[in-house]
Design an enzyme around this catalytic site. Structure first.
Site, PDB file in Angstrom:
ATOM      1  N   CYS A  75       0.841  -1.202   0.000  1.00  0.00           N
ATOM      2  CA  CYS A  75       0.000   0.000   0.000  1.00  0.00           C
ATOM      3  C   CYS A  75       0.873   1.248   0.000  1.00  0.00           C
ATOM      4  O   CYS A  75       1.821   1.355   0.784  1.00  0.00           O
ATOM      5  CB  CYS A  75      -0.924   0.004   1.219  1.00  0.00           C
ATOM      6  N   CYS A  94      -7.159   1.637   1.527  1.00  0.00           N
ATOM      7  CA  CYS A  94      -7.018   0.262   1.018  1.00  0.00           C
ATOM      8  C   CYS A  94      -7.831  -0.722   1.855  1.00  0.00           C
ATOM      9  O   CYS A  94      -7.804  -1.926   1.598  1.00  0.00           O
ATOM     10  CB  CYS A  94      -5.548  -0.161   0.991  1.00  0.00           C
ATOM     11  N   CYS A 152       5.699 -48.407  23.565  1.00  0.00           N
ATOM     12  CA  CYS A 152       6.687 -49.151  24.343  1.00  0.00           C
ATOM     13  C   CYS A 152       7.641 -48.214  25.069  1.00  0.00           C
ATOM     14  O   CYS A 152       7.989 -47.142  24.572  1.00  0.00           O
ATOM     15  CB  CYS A 152       7.466 -50.078  23.409  1.00  0.00           C
ATOM     16  N   CYS A 161      24.465 -42.520  18.311  1.00  0.00           N
ATOM     17  CA  CYS A 161      24.462 -42.927  19.716  1.00  0.00           C
ATOM     18  C   CYS A 161      23.888 -44.338  19.883  1.00  0.00           C
ATOM     19  O   CYS A 161      24.537 -45.227  20.423  1.00  0.00           O
ATOM     20  CB  CYS A 161      23.667 -41.921  20.551  1.00  0.00           C
ATOM     21  N   CYS A 169      12.532 -44.491  33.683  1.00  0.00           N
ATOM     22  CA  CYS A 169      13.584 -44.238  34.678  1.00  0.00           C
ATOM     23  C   CYS A 169      14.904 -43.795  34.061  1.00  0.00           C
ATOM     24  O   CYS A 169      15.844 -43.460  34.781  1.00  0.00           O
ATOM     25  CB  CYS A 169      13.809 -45.489  35.526  1.00  0.00           C
TER      26      CYS A 169
END
Length: 433
Positions: A75, A94, A152, A161, A169
């Site tokens: 604009c 506008c 699971c 890794c 845990c």
């Protein structure tokens, strides 16, 4: 000053160097005459002259405290601000509405500070970190965050890794088996949890999860109303450009008699904008101010319920008359219904805006809503349940006025607004009792 071709080149170079050309003076050191627009028009090309004019207009707008460029993408309009208008919301030619103070999109009734915090929060990485903390755990070996995507508890870290561990845990999976309660129930974790070993970690994770869920609740509703508003804008344009003429032909009604439909869509667009920003307001409303939160959720819920009825009527029920093969006998009834819903919804949202701009001051120091202010600021409650707003929300019967619990008020059977007993005409929808 003598005009030459050299001067034309000097002026053209200055214009191409940028807005500094507005301060251009005669190149003769002994002459302090300014180079004006008439001289520029005479000595330079049309392109350079137009460029200079753009610099001049831009300088005027940016140096004038009462004018600003419209921030809408693409604009080129500038907007004048009328001092004393009572609102910072302005609308450009506008059709884009924005806040004069912060130049973000119009956000009444929410203040600029809240909007700034909300926008920053939506773009900040803090929410990503909250999600990671709430939905993942670090691998015990490499410490990278791991997301659990199956049922699971046996988790295998990603390469290189590949460490296998228990989700509960975080111990090595090789230590798990029948003696730890089986592969799907780690009693090591339950025992350690009872002993307080995981209390701090779990507390942090639970806090992050609750914070994320709360933010998600408000953000989803903020974003959904934004998308609904965009769709409503598109439907409004379609109605103005295509459907209004078609409806006029099908129902044998002049377009001037169909303006109630445009007014309904304009109201929907505006209400979606207001409702969107009330969710940002709700997110920052202090949790400990229970009475204010209850009052806020009530007036917001009433406004939202009214808007949904209006939007559904304009979006779905109107299609019946657009697709009809000829004039419909009940079109005038539809006109009355849509115009009435538009008026009622407008009043609901005016009350909502007023309540938020007053800082929910209708809630008194004892944490209750005064009867007088409630009757002015609220429509009668709807008993319909609303997702995500069950905490402490108030509901009243939306039945006939004679069944209302409060003997000092009667409930309008058209819009459910709670009116004072002596009134014979509803203050919200102007219908007779």
């Amino acid at each position: 000053m003598i005009l030459t071709d050299v001067d034309g080149g000097y002026i053209s170079t200055a214009i191409n160097d940028g807005p500094g050309c507005l301060m251009l003076r005669c190149p003769d050191p002994s002459c302090n005459a300014a180079v004006g627009q008439d001289m520029i028009n005479l000595l330079t090309s049309d392109e350079d002259s137009k460029k200079h004019s753009r610099y001049f207009i831009r300088s005027y707008i940016e140096d004038n405290r009462k004018t600003k460029w419209c921030p809408a993408p693409g604009c080129d309009y500038a907007v004048d601000f009328i001092v004393g208008s009572g609102s910072y919301d302005v609308t450009c030619r506008c059709a884009y509405s924005f806040c004069w103070n912060c130049t973000e999109e119009a956000h009444r009734p929410v203040d600029c500070g809240t909007v700034s915090k909300w926008i920053l929060k939506n773009s900040a990485e803090s929410e990503n970190m909250n999600w990671i903390l709430a939905n993942s755990k670090p691998c015990p070996k490499c410490k990278r965050p791991i997301e659990k995507n199956q049922g699971c508890m046996h988790i295998t870290c990603t390469p290189p890794c590949k460490f296998e561990f228990c989700w509960l845990c975080l111990g090595a999976w090789s230590d798990h088996g029948e003696r730890t309660g089986g592969f799907y129930a780690c009693n090591r974790y339950e025992t350690a949890k009872q002993e307080g070993v995981y209390d701090e970690t779990e507390k942090r994770r639970e806090m992050a999860k609750n914070s994320l869920e709360r933010y998600t609740h408000y953000y989803e509703r903020w974003a959904t109303n934004q998308s609904s508003r965009q769709k409503a804008l598109a439907d409004l344009q379609q109605m103005q450009n295509v459907h209004l003429e078609k409806l006029s032909d099908v129902q044998c009604q002049p377009e001037s008699q169909l303006k109630f439909i445009i007014e309904a869509w304009l109201q929907i667009v505006e209400c979606r904008r207001v409702l969107k920003w009330t969710y940002a307001y709700g997110y920052y409303l202090p949790e400990h101010e229970h009475a204010k939160r209850q009052f806020f959720e009530y007036v917001q819920g009433e406004a939202e319920s009214g808007l949904e009825r209006l939007h559904q009527c304009a979006e779905k029920e109107l299609q019946i008359y657009l697709n009809a093969e000829g004039p419909s006998k009940d079109f005038n009834e539809f006109r009355t219904k849509l115009a009435g819903l538009t008026s009622v919804t407008r009043n609901y949202f005016e009350n909502l805006v007023r309540a938020l701009e007053n800082g929910l001051s209708d809630v008194d120091s004892h944490g209750t809503c005064s009867r007088t202010s409630s009757s002015k600021s609220l429509g009668g409650g709807s008993s319909r349940a609303r997702a995500g707003r069950g905490k402490g929300s108030t509901s009243r019967s939306s039945g006939l006025g004679r069944n209302i619990d409060d003997p000092g008020h009667w409930s309008c059977e058209h819009c459910t607004f709670a009116n004072i007993k002596p009134a014979t005409i509803c203050a919200m929808c102007q219908q007779r009792r």
